[in-house]
Design a protein around this motif. Structure first.
Motif, mmCIF file in Angstrom:
data_model
loop_
_atom_site.group_PDB
_atom_site.id
_atom_site.type_symbol
_atom_site.label_atom_id
_atom_site.label_comp_id
_atom_site.label_asym_id
_atom_site.label_seq_id
_atom_site.Cartn_x
_atom_site.Cartn_y
_atom_site.Cartn_z
ATOM 1 N N ALA A 105 0.843 -1.205 0.000
ATOM 2 C CA ALA A 105 0.000 0.000 0.000
ATOM 3 C C ALA A 105 0.869 1.242 0.000
ATOM 4 N N GLY A 106 0.349 2.320 -0.595
ATOM 5 C CA GLY A 106 1.032 3.600 -0.546
ATOM 6 C C GLY A 106 1.637 3.997 -1.869
ATOM 7 N N LYS A 109 -2.015 4.852 -4.409
ATOM 8 C CA LYS A 109 -2.974 5.184 -3.359
ATOM 9 C C LYS A 109 -4.401 5.254 -3.883
ATOM 10 N N SER A 129 -3.610 3.749 1.069
ATOM 11 C CA SER A 129 -4.844 3.765 1.846
ATOM 12 C C SER A 129 -5.862 4.744 1.248
ATOM 13 N N ASN A 186 -6.623 -1.063 0.761
ATOM 14 C CA ASN A 186 -6.207 -0.723 2.117
ATOM 15 C C ASN A 186 -7.035 0.483 2.580
ATOM 16 N N ASN A 217 -6.191 -0.628 8.112
ATOM 17 C CA ASN A 217 -4.884 -0.039 8.419
ATOM 18 C C ASN A 217 -5.015 0.887 9.618
ATOM 19 N N LYS A 260 -3.436 -4.626 9.321
ATOM 20 C CA LYS A 260 -2.025 -4.238 9.133
ATOM 21 C C LYS A 260 -1.496 -3.597 10.410
ATOM 22 N N SER A 290 4.906 -5.418 8.207
ATOM 23 C CA SER A 290 4.381 -4.351 9.025
ATOM 24 C C SER A 290 4.325 -3.043 8.245
ATOM 25 N N GLY A 313 12.042 0.670 4.279
ATOM 26 C CA GLY A 313 13.243 0.250 3.561
ATOM 27 C C GLY A 313 14.178 -0.558 4.450
ATOM 28 N N GLY A 342 11.434 -3.591 3.986
ATOM 29 C CA GLY A 342 12.847 -3.670 3.617
ATOM 30 C C GLY A 342 13.224 -4.797 2.671
ATOM 31 N N TYR A 363 7.958 -2.124 -1.454
ATOM 32 C CA TYR A 363 7.704 -0.768 -1.913
ATOM 33 C C TYR A 363 9.032 -0.008 -2.035
ATOM 34 N N THR A 364 9.677 0.308 -0.891
ATOM 35 C CA THR A 364 10.826 1.221 -0.924
ATOM 36 C C THR A 364 11.938 0.759 -1.869
HETATM 37 C C1 LIG Z 1 5.785 6.751 0.448
HETATM 38 C C2 LIG Z 1 5.072 5.675 1.220
HETATM 39 C C3 LIG Z 1 3.703 5.768 1.412
HETATM 40 C C4 LIG Z 1 3.033 4.769 2.139
HETATM 41 N N1 LIG Z 1 1.672 4.839 2.292
HETATM 42 C C5 LIG Z 1 1.017 3.854 2.929
HETATM 43 C C6 LIG Z 1 -0.387 3.866 3.052
HETATM 44 O O1 LIG Z 1 -1.069 4.772 2.556
HETATM 45 N N2 LIG Z 1 -0.996 2.854 3.749
HETATM 46 C C7 LIG Z 1 -0.281 1.823 4.292
HETATM 47 O O2 LIG Z 1 -0.855 0.923 4.897
HETATM 48 N N3 LIG Z 1 1.068 1.768 4.171
HETATM 49 C C8 LIG Z 1 1.721 2.744 3.503
HETATM 50 N N4 LIG Z 1 3.082 2.674 3.376
HETATM 51 C C9 LIG Z 1 3.816 1.564 4.025
HETATM 52 C C10 LIG Z 1 4.120 0.424 3.057
HETATM 53 O O3 LIG Z 1 2.944 -0.177 2.590
HETATM 54 C C11 LIG Z 1 4.998 -0.652 3.748
HETATM 55 O O4 LIG Z 1 4.261 -1.205 4.814
HETATM 56 C C12 LIG Z 1 6.293 -0.086 4.298
HETATM 57 O O5 LIG Z 1 6.814 0.909 3.446
HETATM 58 C C13 LIG Z 1 7.377 -1.165 4.481
HETATM 59 O O6 LIG Z 1 7.730 -1.759 3.251
HETATM 60 P P1 LIG Z 1 9.030 -1.313 2.392
HETATM 61 O O7 LIG Z 1 10.180 -1.234 3.359
HETATM 62 O O8 LIG Z 1 9.189 -2.371 1.350
HETATM 63 O O9 LIG Z 1 8.692 0.019 1.818
HETATM 64 C C14 LIG Z 1 3.762 3.673 2.673
HETATM 65 C C15 LIG Z 1 5.148 3.597 2.453
HETATM 66 C C16 LIG Z 1 5.799 4.571 1.741
HETATM 67 C C17 LIG Z 1 7.292 4.453 1.515
#
Ligand SMILES: Cc1cc2nc3c(=O)[nH]c(=O)nc-3n(C[C@H](O)[C@H](O)[C@H](O)COP(=O)(O)O)c2cc1C
Length: 406
Positions: A105-106, A109, A129, A186, A217, A260, A290, A313, A342, A363-364
């Motif tokens: 998610a994110g 959006k 979300s 989400n 969430n 979540k 998480s 990340g 991460g 994501y990151t």
């Molecule tokens: C820019 C950004 C925006 C995010 N927006 C949301 C969100 O709207 N809702 C949500 O549940 N998680 C959101 N996340 C969290 C990610 O879904 C994920 O749980 C978190 O970044 C850990 O994963 P990663 O290390 O692979 O990025 C966001 C993360 C980032 C980097």
């Protein structure tokens, strides 16, 4: 050429919203570079990676995020041609998926980029979300790249087009003949909501019919009071309400509901959560472990480290894996877990799976590595499974969780 011209139009519309002249210049230059790269090097993935991705990364973080979403929306990234190995095939809450790697998610959006994300080779996609009413989120700047740490800090604060528009987009996707993606939604809450529980109930009712799964969430750190909804009493009321709302759905009344959680919870909090989800009236179908962390561990002393928001990340990777192992142990492996935090390689994904995750999101790392990463992770993961004698990814879930307990 039609998608390209509408893409350019969209880029211009987006840039008009950015009132600082400098950003406008940079974004336009970046968009031009992106389009030049795409046009000149169509179907040459390595050149895409060495030319276009670095150009996108020159932009400020939020502008490059917007551009990446638009590139997915207009399907400008080269689609993956990789066939997923059989050992990656799995069942995702009753749906067959060809691999267990999803986009977290994110990123998308507002459910604009679903088809383009599927092209990149994801096994499932999570949008959101999404909040009930549209809202702009926090003032900019609100996203920061910590490149040295392969990390991001964000405090977007649930910028969202709102339930109605997102539901409409998903309905349209689902009507397309070529639509075959597994898409979860989400759910968040509006910043100024006086009735946060009914925000989630509304989410179930409005988005349940168009979602393959829903996520409650309550773990984003950027909405005041949100994470308090993870406490035993509030969580009980919330989960009772959302699971009851699901029974009212005429379309898709069995839509899976996942919770979540935050990586900043203590062991006693985790035990409380498990006690709640073990009760019949609050039973969720899965956990996502998480969200981002407010801790600032494992990062270099950069100025940006002090920015308020959720860190994601590489610095989050170990904590999120530990938390997966803790939740796997506390739930005795009975609740499917999506592991996220991460992951940047097949090895990282394999660790999450060994710790107890049935599925993994990223994501990151995508921001730093580009869209080829999805194929690389799948290839590596398949190899790791073979090397360790697992016939299928399902057999590896939780196989070494004790090793990851903190
Ligand atoms: C820019 C950004 C925006 C995010 N927006 C949301 C969100 O709207 N809702 C949500 O549940 N998680 C959101 N996340 C969290 C990610 O879904 C994920 O749980 C978190 O970044 C850990 O994963 P990663 O290390 O692979 O990025 C966001 C993360 C980032 C980097």
């Amino acid at each position: 050429m039609a998608p390209l011209s509408s893409f350019l139009k969209m880029v211009l519309q987006k840039t008009q919203k950015i009132n600082r002249l400098r950003s406008l210049g940079i974004v336009t230059a970046g968009a031009t570079a992106l389009l030049a790269g795409l046009t000149a090097y169509n179907n040459q993935d390595h050149l895409f990676g060495t030319f276009v991705m670095p150009a996108i990364r020159l932009l400020p973080a939020e502008a490059s995020h917007n551009l990446a979403v638009l590139a997915c929306k207009y399907r400008l990234y080269p689609a993956s041609e990789q066939m997923d190995d059989l050992n990656l095939h799995s069942t995702f809450f009753g749906r067959l998926i060809s691999n267990p790697i999803g986009i977290a998610a994110g990123f998308d959006k507002n459910a604009e980029a679903v088809i383009g994300l599927k092209d990149l080779g994801f096994g499932f996609i999570e949008v959101g979300s999404v909040t009930p009413l549209p809202q702009p989120g926090n003032p900019k700047p609100r996203v920061f790249r910590l490149s040295e740490d392969r990390a991001i800090i964000n405090r977007y604060g649930f910028n969202s087009d709102g339930h109605q528009l997102v539901a409409e987009r998903l309905r349209e996707f689902r009507q397309r003949e070529d639509f075959n993606a597994v898409v979860g939604v989400n759910l968040g809450r509006n910043r100024d909501s006086l009735t946060p529980i009914s925000d989630y109930v509304q989410g179930v009712l409005e988005l349940g019919p168009v979602a393959d799964y829903l996520v409650v969430n309550v773990s984003s750190p950027n909405t005041k009071g949100l994470r308090d909804m993870q406490c035993k009493k509030e969580l009980t009321t919330l989960l009772e309400a959302v699971t009851r709302a699901r029974t009212e759905l005429k379309t898709n009344p069995k839509v899976p509901i996942l919770l979540k959680i935050s990586p900043d919870l203590a062991l006693d909090d985790l035990k409380d959560i498990v006690a709640v989800i073990n009760t019949k009236q609050c039973r969720v179908d899965g956990l996502i472990v998480s969200n981002t962390t407010v801790a600032r561990e494992n990062i270099s002393a950069s100025k940006l480290a002090n920015e308020t928001g959720g860190l994601s990340g590489e610095p989050l990777r170990q904590r999120s894996t530990e938390l997966i192992a803790q939740m796997y142990a506390l739930t005795k492996g009975r609740v499917p877990i999506i592991g996220v935090g991460g992951v940047a390689s097949g090895h990282d994904a394999f660790e999450k799976i060994e710790a107890g995750a049935s599925f993994v999101q990223i994501y990151t790392a995508l921001v730093y590595e580009g869209p080829d990463l999805v194929d690389r992770i799948k290839e590596d993961l398949s190899q790791q499974l073979n090397e360790r004698g697992f016939k299928n990814v399902r057999d590896a879930v939780g196989s070494n969780h004790l090793q990851y307990l903190p």
